[in-house]
Design a protein around this motif. Structure first.
Motif, mmCIF file in Angstrom:
data_model
loop_
_atom_site.group_PDB
_atom_site.id
_atom_site.type_symbol
_atom_site.label_atom_id
_atom_site.label_comp_id
_atom_site.label_asym_id
_atom_site.label_seq_id
_atom_site.Cartn_x
_atom_site.Cartn_y
_atom_site.Cartn_z
ATOM 1 N N SER A 171 -6.599 21.316 47.380
ATOM 2 C CA SER A 171 -5.628 20.650 46.510
ATOM 3 C C SER A 171 -4.805 19.633 47.284
ATOM 4 C CB SER A 171 -4.714 21.677 45.836
ATOM 5 O OG SER A 171 -3.944 22.380 46.793
ATOM 6 N N ASP A 172 -4.502 19.925 48.542
ATOM 7 C CA ASP A 172 -3.764 18.954 49.353
ATOM 8 C C ASP A 172 -4.581 17.678 49.552
ATOM 9 O OD1 ASP A 172 -1.684 20.715 49.559
ATOM 10 O OD2 ASP A 172 -2.202 21.422 51.575
ATOM 11 N N ARG A 173 -5.884 17.832 49.675
ATOM 12 C CA ARG A 173 -6.746 16.665 49.849
ATOM 13 C C ARG A 173 -6.913 15.907 48.542
ATOM 14 N NH1 ARG A 173 -12.727 16.569 52.764
ATOM 15 N NH2 ARG A 173 -13.190 14.373 52.341
ATOM 16 N N TRP A 174 -6.990 16.650 47.429
ATOM 17 C CA TRP A 174 -7.179 16.012 46.121
ATOM 18 C C TRP A 174 -5.933 15.269 45.667
ATOM 19 C CZ3 TRP A 174 -9.118 20.965 43.169
ATOM 20 C CH2 TRP A 174 -10.344 21.388 43.716
ATOM 21 N N ARG A 175 -4.771 15.777 46.066
ATOM 22 C CA ARG A 175 -3.527 15.334 45.440
ATOM 23 C C ARG A 175 -3.340 13.818 45.492
ATOM 24 N NH1 ARG A 175 -0.978 19.045 47.228
ATOM 25 N NH2 ARG A 175 -0.874 20.340 45.361
ATOM 26 N N HIS A 176 -3.660 13.204 46.622
ATOM 27 C CA HIS A 176 -3.415 11.758 46.733
ATOM 28 C C HIS A 176 -4.324 10.964 45.814
ATOM 29 C CE1 HIS A 176 -6.933 11.958 49.380
ATOM 30 N NE2 HIS A 176 -7.020 10.639 49.272
ATOM 31 N N ILE A 177 -5.532 11.498 45.559
ATOM 32 C CA ILE A 177 -6.444 10.819 44.624
ATOM 33 C C ILE A 177 -6.008 11.058 43.192
ATOM 34 C CG2 ILE A 177 -8.816 10.694 43.761
ATOM 35 C CD1 ILE A 177 -9.791 11.507 46.531
ATOM 36 N N ILE A 178 -5.721 12.314 42.857
ATOM 37 C CA ILE A 178 -5.366 12.675 41.484
ATOM 38 C C ILE A 178 -4.094 11.964 41.031
ATOM 39 C CG2 ILE A 178 -4.652 14.562 39.970
ATOM 40 C CD1 ILE A 178 -7.594 14.696 40.652
ATOM 41 N N VAL A 179 -3.053 12.022 41.848
ATOM 42 C CA VAL A 179 -1.769 11.429 41.454
ATOM 43 C C VAL A 179 -1.915 9.922 41.261
ATOM 44 C CG1 VAL A 179 0.586 10.977 42.224
ATOM 45 C CG2 VAL A 179 -0.400 13.262 42.503
ATOM 46 N N ARG A 180 -2.710 9.296 42.107
ATOM 47 C CA ARG A 180 -2.895 7.845 42.008
ATOM 48 C C ARG A 180 -3.629 7.454 40.731
ATOM 49 N NH1 ARG A 180 -7.081 5.805 44.801
ATOM 50 N NH2 ARG A 180 -6.839 7.433 46.382
ATOM 51 N N GLN A 181 -4.467 8.366 40.204
ATOM 52 C CA GLN A 181 -5.270 8.040 39.028
ATOM 53 C C GLN A 181 -4.763 8.706 37.754
ATOM 54 O OE1 GLN A 181 -7.435 5.814 39.450
ATOM 55 N NE2 GLN A 181 -7.877 5.840 41.626
ATOM 56 N N ALA A 182 -3.646 9.444 37.816
ATOM 57 C CA ALA A 182 -3.206 10.258 36.675
ATOM 58 C C ALA A 182 -1.947 9.716 36.035
ATOM 59 C CB ALA A 182 -3.006 11.709 37.111
ATOM 60 N N HIS A 183 -1.927 8.434 35.723
ATOM 61 C CA HIS A 183 -0.727 7.872 35.094
ATOM 62 C C HIS A 183 -1.057 7.118 33.813
ATOM 63 C CE1 HIS A 183 -1.871 3.866 36.642
ATOM 64 N NE2 HIS A 183 -2.262 4.518 37.716
ATOM 65 N N TYR A 184 -2.247 7.301 33.284
ATOM 66 C CA TYR A 184 -2.671 6.553 32.094
ATOM 67 C C TYR A 184 -2.311 7.339 30.835
ATOM 68 C CZ TYR A 184 -5.152 3.887 35.604
ATOM 69 O OH TYR A 184 -5.456 3.137 36.711
ATOM 70 N N GLY A 185 -1.128 7.049 30.297
ATOM 71 C CA GLY A 185 -0.682 7.774 29.112
ATOM 72 C C GLY A 185 -0.249 9.189 29.405
ATOM 73 N N SER A 186 -0.020 9.500 30.667
ATOM 74 C CA SER A 186 0.381 10.861 31.013
ATOM 75 C C SER A 186 1.763 11.176 30.436
ATOM 76 C CB SER A 186 0.385 11.043 32.535
ATOM 77 O OG SER A 186 -0.925 10.946 33.048
ATOM 78 N N VAL A 187 1.951 12.445 30.097
ATOM 79 C CA VAL A 187 3.184 12.890 29.446
ATOM 80 C C VAL A 187 3.822 13.947 30.334
ATOM 81 C CG1 VAL A 187 4.204 13.852 27.348
ATOM 82 C CG2 VAL A 187 2.139 12.426 27.191
ATOM 83 N N VAL A 188 4.745 13.516 31.170
ATOM 84 C CA VAL A 188 5.403 14.424 32.115
ATOM 85 C C VAL A 188 6.900 14.134 32.115
ATOM 86 C CG1 VAL A 188 3.390 14.726 33.607
ATOM 87 C CG2 VAL A 188 4.931 12.804 33.999
ATOM 88 N N PRO A 189 7.714 15.145 32.416
ATOM 89 C CA PRO A 189 9.178 14.953 32.370
ATOM 90 C C PRO A 189 9.674 13.993 33.431
ATOM 91 C CG PRO A 189 8.606 17.121 33.250
ATOM 92 C CD PRO A 189 7.345 16.537 32.726
ATOM 93 N N ASP A 190 10.804 13.375 33.128
ATOM 94 C CA ASP A 190 11.456 12.447 34.045
ATOM 95 C C ASP A 190 12.961 12.686 33.958
ATOM 96 O OD1 ASP A 190 12.434 10.412 35.575
ATOM 97 O OD2 ASP A 190 11.597 8.776 34.371
ATOM 98 N N MET A 191 13.477 13.453 34.899
ATOM 99 C CA MET A 191 14.887 13.836 34.848
ATOM 100 C C MET A 191 15.833 12.662 35.062
ATOM 101 S SD MET A 191 15.140 16.957 33.914
ATOM 102 C CE MET A 191 13.692 16.770 32.877
ATOM 103 N N ASP A 192 15.311 11.506 35.485
ATOM 104 C CA ASP A 192 16.161 10.319 35.578
ATOM 105 C C ASP A 192 16.729 9.935 34.211
ATOM 106 O OD1 ASP A 192 15.894 10.064 38.282
ATOM 107 O OD2 ASP A 192 14.316 8.534 38.194
ATOM 108 N N GLU A 193 16.030 10.338 33.150
ATOM 109 C CA GLU A 193 16.503 10.045 31.793
ATOM 110 C C GLU A 193 17.782 10.808 31.449
ATOM 111 O OE1 GLU A 193 15.293 7.782 29.889
ATOM 112 O OE2 GLU A 193 13.382 7.325 30.856
ATOM 113 N N LEU A 194 18.145 11.778 32.292
ATOM 114 C CA LEU A 194 19.323 12.612 32.007
ATOM 115 C C LEU A 194 20.433 12.447 33.034
ATOM 116 C CD1 LEU A 194 17.556 15.948 30.986
ATOM 117 C CD2 LEU A 194 18.209 14.030 29.528
ATOM 118 N N ARG A 195 20.275 11.566 33.991
ATOM 119 C CA ARG A 195 21.288 11.405 35.032
ATOM 120 C C ARG A 195 22.457 10.592 34.469
ATOM 121 N NH1 ARG A 195 18.903 13.510 39.390
ATOM 122 N NH2 ARG A 195 16.659 13.257 39.650
ATOM 123 N N LEU A 196 23.550 11.278 34.186
ATOM 124 C CA LEU A 196 24.662 10.633 33.487
ATOM 125 C C LEU A 196 25.405 9.624 34.349
ATOM 126 C CD1 LEU A 196 26.093 13.521 31.307
ATOM 127 C CD2 LEU A 196 24.741 11.533 30.593
#
Length: 375
Positions: free
Chosen positions: A302-327
């Protein structure tokens, strides 16, 4: 010449986004052809003595030998992979905005999307779910049941079972808003009562496939889409059929970011079995790897996969972003004020649309001059 793109998923639970053992959904795609995919699958199944001669991602991630197979797949197709990954609970929170809030101001919804109100609501709900426990789980569970059943019964008291002292004031505002505006919500639910549409209303497959195809379309003039058999996809083909022979390349700046929204299909989506289609097996292995990585696995593979997966996993991905709540930032402050304004208007029986664009603009100006005191 048409480029073949193969698709498959991992973590599919349909309308059940609260499945206790499947927190992530991945839809993976790979650009290849039948001959290349077959050659790699046959090579790997022989090299690693894979039973049945078929790559099944869900099985491969369980064992060291199988993870070595996936490593070779990712290395072979790095640069020709696109993945959409969704945190299911966060995706359900996003659906909450779509079916509880948006029907109440649909005539001016672009105003709310423009300030990221949908993201604010989704992240607030997700934070409540992960940080506060049982009460928030009740709210999510009740919403999921509402969408699956689509009856709209007892909307006047919706989410009352989740009214617990541990909830934040924000959740109270959301709950009371939904109860007061129950007629708008009921009308939206009634539009989903054709049976099959309501059955798959929470499913993530169609959106993931469409987004991936749109992004592949920015690289290739013509696409041939080959998917594993899928009930949600088979039910709803209108959007994809409209792209057959389409040569227009259009984009959208929805949410303040530019995204491709069209593509050119050589024909209707082709459905095939993974057993007979090696490209789908490749996509299946990639999707399983994505779920494995995002689920928090920590090992050599998984450590080896992570750099490939994260780089290719942003097409319409639905994941939280806590920056939306930083007051400390103006956008979350603005959306907090907008939520209060919507709640106030709803409780007083006032219009949610009349004068709202001006009110939002005024709040934004006030925050620019006094970002903390105004909030």
């Amino acid at each position: 010449m048409s480029q073949k793109i193969y698709f498959d998923e991992s973590g599919f639970t349909g309308n059940n986004l609260l499945h206790p053992k499947q927190n992530y959904f991945a839809y993976a795609s790979v650009a290849t052809d039948d001959d290349e995919a077959r050659a790699l699958v046959e090579k790997l199944t022989k090299k690693y003595n894979i039973q049945g001669g078929e790559l099944k991602g869900a099985n491969l991630v369980k064992f060291s030998k199988g993870r070595k197979v996936i490593t070779e797949v990712l290395d072979a197709f790095d640069g020709r992979i696109k993945i959409s990954i969704s945190d299911k609970k966060f995706a359900l929170a996003g659906k909450f905005h779509e079916y509880i809030f948006e029907p109440c101001y649909s005539s001016i919804n672009s105003i709310f999307y423009g300030i990221g109100f949908h993201r604010f609501i989704a992240n607030v709900l997700y934070m409540e779910f992960t940080a506060r426990g049982a009460g928030a789980e009740e709210l999510f569970s009740e919403f999921e049941s509402l969408m699956r059943e689509g009856t709209g019964q007892n909307l006047e008291t919706i989410f009352s079972s989740s009214a617990v002292a541990e909830h934040s004031d924000t959740i109270r505002l959301i709950r009371e808003f939904a109860q007061v505006r129950h007629q708008d919500i009921r009308s939206e639910l009634e539009s989903l009562t054709d049976g099959e549409t309501g059955k798959w209303v929470l499913d993530l497959t169609n959106t993931a496939l469409y987004t991936l195809l749109a992004n592949w379309g920015s690289e290739h003039d013509v696409l041939t889409a080959v998917c594993d058999h899928s009930k949600p996809l088979r039910h709803n083909q209108e959007l994809f059929n409209a792209m057959v022979g389409n040569t227009k390349k259009l984009t959208s700046d929805f949410g303040g970011e530019e995204h491709p929204i069209t593509f050119n299909l050589s024909g209707p989506i082709e459905f095939a079995s993974s057993h007979d289609t090696h490209g789908i097996q490749i996509a299946d292995a990639i999707a399983a790897a994505a779920v494995y990585v995002f689920s928090g696995a920590r090992d050599e593979a998984s450590d080896r996969w992570r750099h490939i997966i994260v780089r290719q996993a942003h097409y319409g991905s639905v994941v939280p972003d806590m920056d939306e709540l930083r007051l400390g930032s103006q956008r979350p402050q603005l959306n907090t004020l907008v939520l209060h304004q919507l709640h106030q208007r709803a409780m007083k029986g006032l219009s949610l649309t009349e004068g709202m664009p001006e009110a939002i603009a005024n709040m934004g100006r006030s925050l620019r001059f006094s970002p903390y005191s105004a909030a």
